[in-house]
Motif scaffolding. Structure first.
Motif, PDB file in Angstrom:
ATOM      1  N   GLY A  18     -24.657 -44.697 -37.540  1.00 17.71           N
ATOM      2  CA  GLY A  18     -23.993 -45.583 -36.594  1.00 17.71           C
ATOM      3  C   GLY A  18     -22.698 -46.186 -37.091  1.00 17.71           C
ATOM      4  O   GLY A  18     -21.897 -45.543 -37.772  1.00 17.71           O
ATOM      5  N   LEU A  19     -22.494 -47.453 -36.741  1.00 15.75           N
ATOM      6  CA  LEU A  19     -21.238 -48.122 -37.051  1.00 15.75           C
ATOM      7  C   LEU A  19     -21.067 -48.354 -38.548  1.00 15.75           C
ATOM      8  O   LEU A  19     -19.951 -48.314 -39.067  1.00 15.75           O
ATOM      9  CB  LEU A  19     -21.156 -49.444 -36.287  1.00 15.75           C
ATOM     10  N   GLY A  20     -22.162 -48.614 -39.260  1.00 16.00           N
ATOM     11  CA  GLY A  20     -22.069 -48.775 -40.704  1.00 16.00           C
ATOM     12  C   GLY A  20     -21.569 -47.513 -41.373  1.00 16.00           C
ATOM     13  O   GLY A  20     -20.688 -47.547 -42.234  1.00 16.00           O
ATOM     14  N   ASN A  87     -20.612 -56.273 -44.394  1.00 19.03           N
ATOM     15  CA  ASN A  87     -21.968 -56.728 -44.092  1.00 19.03           C
ATOM     16  C   ASN A  87     -22.430 -56.153 -42.766  1.00 19.03           C
ATOM     17  O   ASN A  87     -21.764 -56.307 -41.741  1.00 19.03           O
ATOM     18  CB  ASN A  87     -22.012 -58.257 -44.027  1.00 19.03           C
ATOM     19  N   ASN A  88     -23.575 -55.514 -42.811  1.00 20.84           N
ATOM     20  CA  ASN A  88     -24.161 -54.942 -41.603  1.00 20.84           C
ATOM     21  C   ASN A  88     -25.666 -54.952 -41.783  1.00 20.84           C
ATOM     22  O   ASN A  88     -26.168 -54.878 -42.903  1.00 20.84           O
ATOM     23  CB  ASN A  88     -23.661 -53.501 -41.405  1.00 20.84           C
ATOM     24  N   ASN A  89     -26.382 -55.058 -40.689  1.00 25.09           N
ATOM     25  CA  ASN A  89     -27.839 -55.018 -40.757  1.00 25.09           C
ATOM     26  C   ASN A  89     -28.379 -54.805 -39.353  1.00 25.09           C
ATOM     27  O   ASN A  89     -27.700 -55.106 -38.360  1.00 25.09           O
ATOM     28  CB  ASN A  89     -28.399 -56.328 -41.336  1.00 25.09           C
ATOM     29  N   GLY A  90     -29.586 -54.287 -39.274  1.00 18.66           N
ATOM     30  CA  GLY A  90     -30.229 -54.169 -37.974  1.00 18.66           C
ATOM     31  C   GLY A  90     -30.525 -55.546 -37.403  1.00 18.66           C
ATOM     32  O   GLY A  90     -30.529 -56.552 -38.120  1.00 18.66           O
ATOM     33  N   GLY A 184     -18.944 -53.818 -28.929  1.00 23.61           N
ATOM     34  CA  GLY A 184     -19.610 -53.735 -27.646  1.00 23.61           C
ATOM     35  C   GLY A 184     -20.491 -52.509 -27.613  1.00 23.61           C
ATOM     36  O   GLY A 184     -21.234 -52.238 -28.565  1.00 23.61           O
ATOM     37  N   MET A 185     -20.423 -51.740 -26.552  1.00 26.12           N
ATOM     38  CA  MET A 185     -21.291 -50.570 -26.398  1.00 26.12           C
ATOM     39  C   MET A 185     -20.645 -49.336 -27.028  1.00 26.12           C
ATOM     40  O   MET A 185     -19.690 -48.764 -26.474  1.00 26.12           O
ATOM     41  CB  MET A 185     -21.596 -50.346 -24.912  1.00 26.12           C
ATOM     42  N   PHE A 186     -21.136 -48.964 -28.189  1.00 29.33           N
ATOM     43  CA  PHE A 186     -20.665 -47.777 -28.895  1.00 29.33           C
ATOM     44  C   PHE A 186     -21.726 -46.689 -28.827  1.00 29.33           C
ATOM     45  O   PHE A 186     -22.926 -46.967 -28.781  1.00 29.33           O
ATOM     46  CB  PHE A 186     -20.338 -48.110 -30.347  1.00 29.33           C
ATOM     47  N   ASP A 187     -21.262 -45.466 -28.829  1.00 26.80           N
ATOM     48  CA  ASP A 187     -22.153 -44.317 -28.689  1.00 26.80           C
ATOM     49  C   ASP A 187     -22.892 -44.071 -30.004  1.00 26.80           C
ATOM     50  O   ASP A 187     -22.504 -43.247 -30.827  1.00 26.80           O
ATOM     51  CB  ASP A 187     -21.349 -43.077 -28.293  1.00 26.80           C
TER      52      ASP A 187
END
Length: 259
Positions: A18-20, A87-90, A184-187
């Motif tokens: 994903g985005l990470g 920094n990223n996390n579910g 926002g809404m990313f694929d």
């Protein structure tokens, strides 16, 4: 554009997909050596190899849950002096706020507020001493536009936003910046995983649900992860040193406010 960060060292949390992952890829493309992280060790190893092969940069996988002290220690051991921290996390699952007990609320706050603060505490002083540091927190557009059922995620991420606002200004004079990216809404897999439950609840097909969601975005499409990753890489660049304490929305125009 040369981002001026070739040779820098980066830690990107929760970056096996994903985005990470997109952020890790963009930083590696800019010439950074990157430490990536995720709970699925096999997937993480595969992703590290793919990014390394595509960019010729050193990519080090550290498997584990970044919310645990053990994983944080492992990340710092793999990259003792990072120049860049993403920094990223579910986030907590979709749930009516009335169903949240204390344990669930504490877990959500730990994932999306406490954990990134702990990582910032670990890296920021050495960054300031070296005179360069870039910290990017991946939060959510729900900080600006709360979404029903994601109240815990929105609240925890909004708490992080308020917390780091003052910290960012405390370190700005030493060329250390802290900014927040609000997708926002990313694929991504995470977005697509929401189509099935909605389809079951409404009797629509998953593609019909996806079309309805796309139609709510003025850009009339979902974002591409690479767009997000490249924005993150710019915020980590030498060109973004005068931008700190900011919330940057990437949502295709979904949020309707002026500010």
């Amino acid at each position: 554009m040369d981002l001026g960060i070739r040779g820098k060292r980066a830690i990107v949390c929760a970056s096996s997909r994903g985005l990470g992952r997109a952020c890790a890829e963009a930083l590696a493309e800019a010439g950074c050596d990157v430490v990536i992280n995720g709970v699925d060790a096999d997937r993480l190893q595969r992703v590290a190899g793919e990014i390394a092969a595509a960019t010729s940069q050193n990519v080090t996988p550290v498997a584990g849950d970044v919310s645990t002290p053990e994983c944080q220690e492992a990340l710092m051991a793999a990259c003792p002096q990072p120049d860049i921290l993403v920094n990223n996390n579910g986030g907590p699952p979709l749930r009516d706020f009335r169903q949240l007990d204390r344990e669930a609320m504490l877990k959500g706050a730990t994932m999306n507020m406490v954990t990134p603060i702990e990582m910032i505490q670990r890296v920021i002083e050495p960054m300031a001493e070296r005179g360069f540091g870039r910290i990017v927190n991946i939060t959510s557009y729900s900080v600006m536009t709360p979404l029903q059922g994601l109240d815990l995620s929105s609240g925890a991420r909004a708490g992080l936003t308020a917390f780091v606002s003052g910290v960012a200004r405390q370190f700005a004079d030493r060329n250390v910046t802290i900014n927040n990216l609000l997708p926002g809404m990313f694929d991504t897999d995470r977005l697509r995983s929401t189509f099935g439950p909605r389809a079951e609840a409404t009797g629509l097909s998953e593609e019909e649900v996806a079309s309805q969601r796309r139609a709510t975005v003025p850009a009339n499409r979902f974002g591409e992860p690479a767009e997000f990753g490249n924005t993150c890489a710019f915020l980590c660049s030498v060109h973004a040193g005068y931008m700190t304490g900011r919330n940057i929305l990437l949502d295709g125009g979904y949020y309707g406010g002026n500010w």
